[in-house]
Design a protein around this motif. Structure first.
Motif, PDB file in Angstrom:
ATOM      1  N   ASP A  60       0.838  -1.202   0.000  1.00 15.25           N
ATOM      2  CA  ASP A  60       0.000   0.000   0.000  1.00 15.25           C
ATOM      3  C   ASP A  60       0.876   1.256   0.000  1.00 15.25           C
ATOM      4  OD1 ASP A  60      -2.691  -1.171   0.257  1.00 15.25           O
ATOM      5  OD2 ASP A  60      -1.927  -1.923   2.167  1.00 15.25           O
ATOM      6  N   LYS A  64       0.905   2.672  -7.103  1.00 14.12           N
ATOM      7  CA  LYS A  64       0.292   2.089  -8.299  1.00 14.12           C
ATOM      8  C   LYS A  64      -0.619   3.128  -8.959  1.00 14.12           C
ATOM      9  CE  LYS A  64      -1.070  -1.701  -5.924  1.00 14.12           C
ATOM     10  NZ  LYS A  64      -2.262  -0.982  -5.565  1.00 14.12           N
ATOM     11  N   PHE A  80      -8.216  -5.036  -9.297  1.00 15.12           N
ATOM     12  CA  PHE A  80      -8.667  -6.239  -8.599  1.00 15.12           C
ATOM     13  C   PHE A  80      -8.661  -6.018  -7.090  1.00 15.12           C
ATOM     14  CE2 PHE A  80      -7.014  -7.651 -12.675  1.00 15.12           C
ATOM     15  CZ  PHE A  80      -8.098  -8.357 -13.151  1.00 15.12           C
ATOM     16  N   LYS A  81      -9.868  -5.986  -6.544  1.00 17.55           N
ATOM     17  CA  LYS A  81     -10.031  -5.869  -5.087  1.00 17.55           C
ATOM     18  C   LYS A  81     -10.310  -7.265  -4.541  1.00 17.55           C
ATOM     19  CE  LYS A  81     -10.570  -1.184  -5.125  1.00 17.55           C
ATOM     20  NZ  LYS A  81      -9.816  -0.235  -4.326  1.00 17.55           N
ATOM     21  N   ALA A  82     -10.658  -7.340  -3.263  1.00 16.29           N
ATOM     22  CA  ALA A  82     -11.019  -8.639  -2.697  1.00 16.29           C
ATOM     23  C   ALA A  82     -12.150  -9.231  -3.542  1.00 16.29           C
ATOM     24  CB  ALA A  82     -11.447  -8.463  -1.255  1.00 16.29           C
ATOM     25  N   PRO A  83     -12.083 -10.510  -3.891  1.00 15.51           N
ATOM     26  CA  PRO A  83     -13.075 -11.097  -4.803  1.00 15.51           C
ATOM     27  C   PRO A  83     -14.495 -11.080  -4.217  1.00 15.51           C
ATOM     28  CG  PRO A  83     -11.413 -12.731  -4.093  1.00 15.51           C
ATOM     29  CD  PRO A  83     -11.035 -11.430  -3.492  1.00 15.51           C
ATOM     30  N   ARG A 139     -11.403 -14.311 -13.122  1.00  9.82           N
ATOM     31  CA  ARG A 139     -11.695 -12.875 -13.247  1.00  9.82           C
ATOM     32  C   ARG A 139     -10.546 -12.125 -13.930  1.00  9.82           C
ATOM     33  NH1 ARG A 139     -11.042  -9.677  -7.532  1.00  9.82           N
ATOM     34  NH2 ARG A 139      -9.028 -10.505  -6.893  1.00  9.82           N
ATOM     35  N   ARG A 144      -3.160  -4.482  -9.126  1.00 12.28           N
ATOM     36  CA  ARG A 144      -3.241  -5.779  -8.441  1.00 12.28           C
ATOM     37  C   ARG A 144      -3.681  -6.813  -9.483  1.00 12.28           C
ATOM     38  NH1 ARG A 144      -2.375  -4.815  -3.021  1.00 12.28           N
ATOM     39  NH2 ARG A 144      -3.097  -2.810  -2.273  1.00 12.28           N
ATOM     40  N   GLU A 202      -2.223 -11.550  -6.259  1.00 10.53           N
ATOM     41  CA  GLU A 202      -2.789 -11.466  -4.903  1.00 10.53           C
ATOM     42  C   GLU A 202      -3.125 -12.864  -4.377  1.00 10.53           C
ATOM     43  OE1 GLU A 202      -3.009  -8.890  -2.856  1.00 10.53           O
ATOM     44  OE2 GLU A 202      -2.235  -7.464  -4.330  1.00 10.53           O
ATOM     45  N   ASP A 203      -3.351 -13.786  -5.278  1.00 10.72           N
ATOM     46  CA  ASP A 203      -3.744 -15.142  -4.870  1.00 10.72           C
ATOM     47  C   ASP A 203      -2.574 -15.979  -4.363  1.00 10.72           C
ATOM     48  OD1 ASP A 203      -6.769 -15.298  -5.465  1.00 10.72           O
ATOM     49  OD2 ASP A 203      -5.888 -14.232  -7.144  1.00 10.72           O
ATOM     50  N   VAL A 233      -1.706 -11.862  -0.676  1.00  8.46           N
ATOM     51  CA  VAL A 233      -2.621 -11.659   0.466  1.00  8.46           C
ATOM     52  C   VAL A 233      -3.217 -12.995   0.922  1.00  8.46           C
ATOM     53  CG1 VAL A 233      -4.632 -11.085  -0.996  1.00  8.46           C
ATOM     54  CG2 VAL A 233      -4.550 -10.277   1.339  1.00  8.46           C
ATOM     55  N   VAL A 234      -3.506 -13.848  -0.045  1.00 12.02           N
ATOM     56  CA  VAL A 234      -4.117 -15.140   0.283  1.00 12.02           C
ATOM     57  C   VAL A 234      -3.185 -15.976   1.165  1.00 12.02           C
ATOM     58  CG1 VAL A 234      -4.760 -17.351  -0.768  1.00 12.02           C
ATOM     59  CG2 VAL A 234      -5.683 -15.221  -1.691  1.00 12.02           C
ATOM     60  N   LEU A 251      -5.847 -17.025   3.805  1.00 13.43           N
ATOM     61  CA  LEU A 251      -7.189 -17.196   3.228  1.00 13.43           C
ATOM     62  C   LEU A 251      -7.374 -18.565   2.595  1.00 13.43           C
ATOM     63  CD1 LEU A 251      -7.590 -13.637   1.598  1.00 13.43           C
ATOM     64  CD2 LEU A 251      -8.197 -14.391   3.903  1.00 13.43           C
TER      65      LEU A 251
HETATM   66  P1  AMP Z   1      -6.576  -1.334  -2.581  1.00 10.85           P
HETATM   67  O1  AMP Z   1      -5.780  -1.760  -3.779  1.00 10.85           O
HETATM   68  O2  AMP Z   1      -5.732  -0.675  -1.541  1.00 10.85           O
HETATM   69  O3  AMP Z   1      -7.806  -0.577  -2.908  1.00 10.85           O
HETATM   70  O4  AMP Z   1      -7.063  -2.658  -1.848  1.00 10.85           O
HETATM   71  C1  AMP Z   1      -7.575  -3.745  -2.514  1.00 10.85           C
HETATM   72  C2  AMP Z   1      -7.597  -4.877  -1.543  1.00 10.85           C
HETATM   73  O5  AMP Z   1      -8.083  -6.022  -2.192  1.00 10.85           O
HETATM   74  C3  AMP Z   1      -6.230  -5.188  -0.993  1.00 10.85           C
HETATM   75  O6  AMP Z   1      -6.282  -5.278   0.394  1.00 10.85           O
HETATM   76  C4  AMP Z   1      -5.936  -6.533  -1.620  1.00 10.85           C
HETATM   77  O7  AMP Z   1      -5.095  -7.332  -0.830  1.00 10.85           O
HETATM   78  C5  AMP Z   1      -7.324  -7.106  -1.775  1.00 10.85           C
HETATM   79  N1  AMP Z   1      -7.342  -8.177  -2.761  1.00 10.85           N
HETATM   80  C6  AMP Z   1      -7.031  -8.090  -4.062  1.00 10.85           C
HETATM   81  N2  AMP Z   1      -7.086  -9.313  -4.649  1.00 10.85           N
HETATM   82  C7  AMP Z   1      -7.426 -10.193  -3.679  1.00 10.85           C
HETATM   83  C8  AMP Z   1      -7.623 -11.592  -3.646  1.00 10.85           C
HETATM   84  N3  AMP Z   1      -7.487 -12.329  -4.756  1.00 10.85           N
HETATM   85  N4  AMP Z   1      -7.978 -12.147  -2.480  1.00 10.85           N
HETATM   86  C9  AMP Z   1      -8.130 -11.393  -1.377  1.00 10.85           C
HETATM   87  N5  AMP Z   1      -7.946 -10.062  -1.338  1.00 10.85           N
HETATM   88  C10 AMP Z   1      -7.591  -9.462  -2.459  1.00 10.85           C
END
Ligand code: AMP
Ligand code: MG
Length: 270
Positions: free
Chosen positions: A68, A72, A93-96, A108, A124, A128-129, A132-133, A138
């Protein structure tokens, strides 16, 4: 001129060995010489992207990943913003969501890969898979560790079918992130960017670095390389990204399509 660090296939990435404060060949140079360089890169990039779009033969996928605040969105605004929007897209790509979670993790992302002629920037991505996963637990290790191979196969397939891929990690230091997060608290016009979840990720900084290092080590290939861009200085970050894109497009050497009419024989009616 090489500005950022390209991860060679098989190289073991160690981010601690790459200085996020790096100014490359610009240390000691004055602002106006840097600015001239940036303008020159931007012009070359625009001209190449126009040819890529006109040619309609091949696509370009640029993966942007970072901790963060690393910038980007800054790169998308400064480097990508001026390009011709007809041939350029950004996929964030945010959290799915529920629908995305009901599919495999590449579903996706595959849906957003570039059409022929387009450049698509992933803000992103499928990485991320394995980031963060992995860090937030996760999915169990038995699930995410197989994904390096899936990702390599996926990117190989995209390449074989006409998409060039480049992957960029914006490298900031933990101290620089602290400064930027604090600015989001202190400056009223930056407060909207504040997200308490960023603190959770910051708390797992070392785990993220380890996950990034392994991801880049396992997935940097000749056809889809990772670049580590020093990003503590925003202007240097932007120069590096522009240079990576110019070099990639120059290597592709896109050209205008063959003209199928004889302009001498066509008359535009009065
Ligand atoms: P931001 O880019 O700061 O707006 O945050 C997007 C959020 O989505 C971040 O916390 C990422 O870790 C989360 N994110 C993106 N892709 C995935 C994913 N495949 N699984 C879980 N979280 C994700
Ligand atoms: Mg965030």
């Amino acid at each position: 001129m090489k500005l950022a660090h390209r991860v060679d296939p098989g190289e073991k990435v160690r981010l601690a060995d790459i200085d996020p404060d790096d100014k490359g060949p610009f240390s000691g140079k004055n602002d106006s010489s840097v600015e001239k360089h940036v303008t020159d890169l931007e012009m070359r990039l625009s001209a190449l992207q126009e040819r890529l779009y006109a040619e309609q033969r091949r696509g370009v996928l640029v993966v942007l990943q970072a901790m963060d605040t690393a910038g980007k969105d800054g790169v998308l605004r400064k480097v990508v913003g001026p390009l011709d929007s007809r041939g350029v897209d950004v996929a964030t790509f945010k959290a799915p969501n529920t629908e995305e979670l009901a599919h495999d993790y590449l579903w996706r992302c595959h849906a957003k890969t570039p059409r022929r002629g387009d450049m698509v920037f992933f803000n992103r991505s499928h990485y991320e898979d394995v980031l963060v996963v992995r860090v937030m637990g996760l999915q169990p290790k038995s699930v995410w560790r197989k994904r390096f191979d899936h990702i390599n196969d996926f990117e190989r397939m995209l390449t074989d079918e006409g998409t060039r891929i480049v992957k960029i990690y914006l490298h900031i230091s933990k101290d620089e992130q602290k400064k930027r997060l604090q600015e989001r608290l202190d400056e009223p016009d930056k407060r909207w960017k504040w997200d308490s979840k960023d603190l959770e990720a910051r708390g797992r900084w070392d785990d993220y670095i380890e996950a990034y290092e392994e991801a880049m080590t396992r997935t940097s290939t000749g056809h889809a390389p990772w670049w580590v861009v020093p990003a503590n200085r925003k202007w240097y970050r932007d120069v590096c990204v522009a240079k990576i894109l110019v070099d990639l497009l120059e290597d592709m050497a896109p050209d205008y399509p063959k003209v199928t009419i004889d302009p001498e024989k066509v008359k535009v009616p009065d």
